[in-house]
Scaffold this active site. Structure first.
Site: not given
Lengths: 275, 197
Positions: A42, A58, A60, A74, A88, A170, A207, A210
């Protein structure tokens, strides 16, 4: 006396019975590992600006190397004036924020006030500390209440940080670089939204966990603007054909019917009082 | 760290919280208010120390309301010691309790990991403290006034932040006396500089 196979309503609160079972299973796998809980890579970020708080995320959700959900939400609703981004373990962030939201709704109904952000933070901190890091929820709480605009982060072990801007997940390092460079105290609304968008964009670009679209949630004294999506991914693909099959499209080769023998085990009648 | 002077105490801390190699918060406030004139300096696990500080603040506040007078620093220190010693296996918390009360004036109590309690005129704690024991032994003299205490605290913290990777950010200082609490922040570029080429 209730029979073992009769379904009972579960006891309230968390149940760690499976932790013992998992530990026992680990030994039986012959060196293999028990399945890991799904973590969503994330990028989430939050910024306090002049009139309120902007939260971004994001969309995903990954399950290993596959994108499980391209449009997952999210940014969770906590109360009319408080929203929470979660990173997490997906299940933990979902349930923890749900629990928090329910508790705060009860509080609102009882007291007639909108809850304060610091109250939400304290409830989360208490709960996460009690579970000693077993609940993998990294949360960014943002909201506006009578004392001002606040942005907090709560980590799995229960430590709380109050800061004017932050990012988690992340993709947090990529997003934080943008925030460190672009943040100024008392930003206006449009620059603040643009800063958060750029931060999430950096997370998405750098990343693998994400990606896809960017959601933005602007919370001010006047109300909440939940823009979903704020920016769509430039890399969307149009589906070539329709994947919905009409009933009867698959030919049936054989058919086997096994009637299930069901006995009535327990019958309880509760009269409803309608007066 | 915390230093006693005649009439009060000076407390100081760095502002870095780390998760492994990542600095989770570079502007942390590790000087936590327990009561009007009693503060604590937190080191160790952020979650553990925040939780303990909240519990002690509640217990002390309750005690103070019952007595209808400001609580003693020794009481606060004992409340910390009680929690830290009872749950010593589960906790990682090194705490300095410092404040001013009417009976004994400025006091500094050290409650390190394990749950010991000892009163000291000067105390340092945390991962960077090992680098400044020598500095404190050489430079602290009993009978310093408030400004001198502020200077030695800022200097010692700068030296520790220079050498310890887990310490850094800004220096937060506070002085607690009969008049009240006065807080100060020394930003990175304003820290005292020591030449080591």
């Amino acid at each position: 006396m209730a029979l073992a196979n009769v379904f009972e309503t579960p006891a309230p609160g968390f149940n760690f019975d499976n932790a013992g079972r998992n530990a026992a299973l680990n030994g039986l796998f012959d060196g293999g590992k028990t399945p890991k809980p799904m973590k969503t890579g994330t990028t989430i970020a939050g910024v306090v600006f002049k009139d309120g708080v902007v939260l971004g995320a994001d969309t995903r959700a990954t399950s290993g190397e596959v994108v499980a959900d391209k449009m997952c939400a999210k940014i969770h609703y906590i109360s009319p004036n408080i929203y929470c981004c979660g990173a997490g373990t997906a299940a933990d962030t979902e349930k923890t924020t749900d629990l928090l939201s329910s508790n705060l709704t009860i509080y609102s109904l009882n007291s007639g006030r909108n809850p304060r952000v610091v109250m939400a933070v304290n409830i989360l901190q208490d709960m996460l500390y009690r579970y000693h890091g077993q609940i993998g929820a990294n949360l960014i709480l943002g909201g506006v209440d009578c004392t001002g605009n606040h942005l907090y982060t709560v980590e799995p072990y229960g430590s709380v940080n109050k800061v004017p801007y932050l990012s988690m997940g992340s993709g947090d390092l990529a997003a934080l670089g943008i925030l460190e460079d672009g943040f100024k105290p008392d930003l206006e609304l449009e620059p603040a939204k643009e800063l958060v968008r750029a931060a999430i964009q950096a997370g998405i670009m750098n990343d693998l966990g994400s990606g896809n679209n960017i959601d933005i949630c602007v919370i001010t004294k006047q109300g909440v603007d939940y823009i979903r999506p704020y920016r769509e991914s430039q890399f969307k693909d149009k589906r070539k054909t329709k994947y919905k099959y009409p009933p009867g499209a698959t030919p049936i080769l054989t058919e086997k019917v096994v009637p299930l023998k069901l006995d009535v085990v327990q019958e309880t009648v509760q009269k409803m009082e309608t007066a | 760290m915390a230093v006693e002077y005649d009439g009060g105490v000076v407390i100081g801390a760095d502002s870095r919280t780390t998760t492994g190699a990542y600095i989770a918060n570079r502007v942390t406030d590790k000087l936590t208010r327990i009561h009007d004139k009693i503060y604590c300096c937190r080191s160790g696990s952020a979650a553990d120390t925040q939780a303990i500080a909240e519990i002690v603040a509640y217990q002390l506040g309750f005690h103070s309301i019952e007595l209808d007078e400001p609580p003693l620093v020794e009481t606060a220190a004992n409340l910390f010691r009680a929690s830290c010693y009872r749950y010593r296996e589960e906790l990682t918390a090194g705490i300095l309790v410092a404040g001013w009360d009417k009976r004994k004036g400025g006091q500094v109590y050290s409650v390190p990991i394990g749950g010991m309690l000892v009163r000291q005129p000067v105390s340092v704690g945390g991962s960077g403290s090992t680098y400044i024991y020598g500095f404190m032994d050489a430079n602290y003299k009993p009978g310093m006034n408030k400004e001198q205490c502020m200077e030695i605290t800022a200097a010692a913290l700068s030296l520790a932040m220079e050498r310890d990777g887990s310490s850094g950010g800004v220096v937060r200082l506070a002085s607690i006396s009969e008049e009240g609490v006065e807080r100060r922040v020394i930003l990175g570029n304003q820290l005292p500089k020591f030449s080591t080429h």
